[in-house]
Design a protein around this motif. Structure first.
Motif, PDB file in Angstrom:
ATOM      1  N   SER A 234      19.707 -79.534 -48.151  1.00 58.85           N
ATOM      2  CA  SER A 234      20.114 -80.907 -47.882  1.00 58.85           C
ATOM      3  C   SER A 234      21.625 -81.071 -48.051  1.00 58.85           C
ATOM      4  O   SER A 234      22.401 -80.328 -47.454  1.00 58.85           O
ATOM      5  CB  SER A 234      19.314 -81.851 -48.793  1.00 58.85           C
ATOM      6  N   ASN A 257      17.717 -76.923 -44.338  1.00 57.05           N
ATOM      7  CA  ASN A 257      17.696 -78.302 -43.834  1.00 57.05           C
ATOM      8  C   ASN A 257      18.973 -79.067 -44.181  1.00 57.05           C
ATOM      9  O   ASN A 257      18.947 -80.117 -44.832  1.00 57.05           O
ATOM     10  CB  ASN A 257      16.460 -79.042 -44.363  1.00 57.05           C
ATOM     11  N   THR A 295      17.280 -90.259 -41.009  1.00 54.91           N
ATOM     12  CA  THR A 295      17.832 -89.377 -39.986  1.00 54.91           C
ATOM     13  C   THR A 295      18.852 -90.056 -39.074  1.00 54.91           C
ATOM     14  O   THR A 295      19.911 -89.487 -38.766  1.00 54.91           O
ATOM     15  CB  THR A 295      16.698 -88.793 -39.116  1.00 54.91           C
ATOM     16  N   ASP A 328      11.425 -82.353 -40.047  1.00 55.66           N
ATOM     17  CA  ASP A 328      12.307 -82.963 -41.040  1.00 55.66           C
ATOM     18  C   ASP A 328      12.607 -84.398 -40.620  1.00 55.66           C
ATOM     19  O   ASP A 328      13.129 -84.638 -39.532  1.00 55.66           O
ATOM     20  CB  ASP A 328      13.606 -82.142 -41.127  1.00 55.66           C
ATOM     21  N   GLN A 329      12.281 -85.345 -41.478  1.00 55.80           N
ATOM     22  CA  GLN A 329      12.533 -86.750 -41.172  1.00 55.80           C
ATOM     23  C   GLN A 329      13.593 -87.366 -42.082  1.00 55.80           C
ATOM     24  O   GLN A 329      13.749 -88.587 -42.132  1.00 55.80           O
ATOM     25  CB  GLN A 329      11.224 -87.547 -41.263  1.00 55.80           C
ATOM     26  N   ASN A 330      14.332 -86.500 -42.775  1.00 57.65           N
ATOM     27  CA  ASN A 330      15.457 -86.972 -43.574  1.00 57.65           C
ATOM     28  C   ASN A 330      16.779 -86.627 -42.895  1.00 57.65           C
ATOM     29  O   ASN A 330      17.693 -87.448 -42.854  1.00 57.65           O
ATOM     30  CB  ASN A 330      15.402 -86.369 -44.978  1.00 57.65           C
ATOM     31  N   TYR A 331      16.877 -85.411 -42.390  1.00 58.20           N
ATOM     32  CA  TYR A 331      18.008 -84.967 -41.580  1.00 58.20           C
ATOM     33  C   TYR A 331      17.477 -84.521 -40.215  1.00 58.20           C
ATOM     34  O   TYR A 331      16.339 -84.057 -40.113  1.00 58.20           O
ATOM     35  CB  TYR A 331      18.693 -83.743 -42.200  1.00 58.20           C
ATOM     36  N   SER A 333      17.838 -81.799 -38.939  1.00 54.36           N
ATOM     37  CA  SER A 333      18.359 -80.493 -39.347  1.00 54.36           C
ATOM     38  C   SER A 333      18.280 -79.445 -38.244  1.00 54.36           C
ATOM     39  O   SER A 333      19.133 -78.557 -38.176  1.00 54.36           O
ATOM     40  CB  SER A 333      17.636 -80.006 -40.601  1.00 54.36           C
ATOM     41  N   GLY A 361       8.659 -80.039 -43.098  1.00 54.66           N
ATOM     42  CA  GLY A 361       9.540 -81.167 -43.328  1.00 54.66           C
ATOM     43  C   GLY A 361      10.819 -80.771 -44.035  1.00 54.66           C
ATOM     44  O   GLY A 361      11.243 -79.611 -43.990  1.00 54.66           O
ATOM     45  N   HIS A 362      11.423 -81.722 -44.721  1.00 52.16           N
ATOM     46  CA  HIS A 362      12.749 -81.525 -45.317  1.00 52.16           C
ATOM     47  C   HIS A 362      12.707 -80.688 -46.591  1.00 52.16           C
ATOM     48  O   HIS A 362      13.543 -79.806 -46.791  1.00 52.16           O
ATOM     49  CB  HIS A 362      13.365 -82.889 -45.629  1.00 52.16           C
ATOM     50  N   TRP A 386      10.535 -87.614 -46.128  1.00 51.46           N
ATOM     51  CA  TRP A 386      10.942 -86.213 -45.967  1.00 51.46           C
ATOM     52  C   TRP A 386      10.300 -85.553 -44.752  1.00 51.46           C
ATOM     53  O   TRP A 386      10.862 -84.621 -44.181  1.00 51.46           O
ATOM     54  CB  TRP A 386      10.580 -85.415 -47.228  1.00 51.46           C
TER      55      TRP A 386
END
Length: 420
Positions: A234, A257, A295, A328-331, A333, A361-362, A386
């Protein structure tokens, strides 16, 4: 009499276990349940339904779960599916040396739908899941500005050195470092904000702090002086990519990620200044579950105005490995990693690699870490999303952990020091 066996009963958290139940009526539907309490007393639990075979047995390496928190043949599913009884908590080991997670496994004669069942199980077994192997030493580090914890494998060494960092939660997180040391690496869990006398939040980041950490690790008598690896996820992966690009001590880098550009805060290194791309807070989305989808807040590094934020990875001395979950639903990536790969091709750097894991995921963490699609963050009023899907994400954790260690072992030279 119903029996339950787990082998081994004492193990590292990244090691698989074999679970079997027997003495059941033939073809009876049962529930297998796992639960533990974390260091704050919070309960995490999972359960799956199985149908005993004609001999009254259930073997998780062969028997498919028919329902519950997962289905199909999934030997480690009860560990992968552990979830908090209180929503949005993340299972994270803080005191890796003092005690293991004690996981209670239970067999019930019927379907158990309640999170905390009142009925008594037909059989139980308690196992220990450790984050550190016997003989691993932990040394709290306060060296100059450097703050962290160094984990050393048993023996004289020298061992390949690795700097290990996490992301925007801040603080000092040690569980990956202790596991790396359990597999033969000298691992420095490095804090860089929100810990001890370090800044309480990230503003301008001075890369010389990370250089001091690399110099400290290279200079340790039990660590190879040929160069160190860096592993980070991250926001930490952003720092790791900058370290790879500017610091001569960095021999190999694993970015989990992360991004290919500096975001939010600016980064300095002597006369070098990389201005952070501003976050677009107005693009934050709130999901139907009340968590934040982060994101969209990260801008496109290809824009002309952001070229000064892109990290010049072509300058890196050693190889770089991007590990990415495509859910990945945070970045975003995968996009950032592909941009990094394109830059490597443009500048002729051939030792940049990308491993993408479908359904992950993240929070790609070591095996045995349960799937965490959403959890609370100390710096946001709402939980963060995440992403990922339980079975493919946890399988990706198994695969990526092996690939990470193989990559570091292959690319960090470990020559013996001259003895005085």
């Amino acid at each position: 009499m119903v029996g339950l066996s787990v082998y081994p009963e004492i193990s590292l958290v990244d090691e698989p276990v074999k679970i079997q139940a027997w003495g059941l009526p033939p073809e009876q539907v049962i529930t297998l349940r796992a639960w533990l309490k974390d260091e704050k007393g919070q309960i995490f639990y999972s359960r799956a339904f199985y149908k005993a075979d004609m001999d009254g047995k259930v073997d998780l390496e062969k028997s498919p779960a028919t329902g519950g928190d997962f289905h199909g043949v999934c030997p480690m599913g009860l560990f992968w599916a552990l979830k908090p009884a209180v929503p949005f908590l993340r299972l994270m080991k803080r005191d890796v040396m003092g005690s293991p997670f004690s996981v209670q496994l239970e067999v019930y004669h019927s379907l158990v739908l309640d999170a905390l069942p009142e009925e008594s199980p037909a059989a139980t077994k308690v196992i220990e899941r450790w984050y550190v192997a016997p003989g691993v030493q932990r040394i709290l580090i306060r060296d100059g500005r450097v703050r962290g914890a160094l984990f050393l494998p048993p023996g004289e060494g020298p061992f390949p050195g690795v700097i290990d960092m996490f992301g925007g939660v801040g603080g000092l997180i040690e569980f990956r470092s202790s596991l790396l040391a359990s597999h033969g690496f000298a691992a420095l869990a490095l804090a860089y904000f929100a810990y001890d006398d370090l800044p309480s939040y990230l503003s301008e980041v001075d890369l010389k702090y990370f250089e001091e950490a690399a110099q400290f690790l290279c200079g340790h008598p039990k660590v190879s002086s040929d160069g160190v690896g860096v592993v980070a996820i991250s926001k930490g992966a952003e720092m790791a990519l900058a370290m790879a690009s500017y610091l001569p001590q960095v021999a190999a880098t694993v970015c989990i990620n992360g991004t290919n550009a500096v975001n939010g805060n600016s980064l300095i290194y002597g006369d070098v200044l990389l201005n952070g791309m501003p976050y677009q807070a107005e693009k934050l989305l709130i999901t139907e579950y009340g968590s934040l989808y982060f994101t969209n807040t990260m801008d496109d590094p290809r824009k002309p105005e952001h070229q000064g934020s892109v990290i010049p990875l072509e300058k890196a001395r050693g190889p770089i490995l991007f590990l990415v979950g495509d859910k990945d639903q945070n970045y975003n990536s995968l996009f950032f990693a592909r941009e990094a790969m394109a830059r490597a091709v443009k500048y002729g750097k051939k030792d940049v690699y990308l491993q993408c894991y479908p359904g992950a995921g993240h929070l790609l963490e070591p095996p045995g870490s349960p799937f965490c699609p959403v959890s609370q963050s100390p710096f946001f009023p709402l939980p963060l999303t995440w992403g990922g899907e339980l079975i493919p994400h946890c399988r990706a954790q198994d695969t990526s952990w092996k690939e990470l260690q193989e990559f570091l072992s292959r690319h960090i030279r470990c020559s013996r020091r001259n003895k005085l």
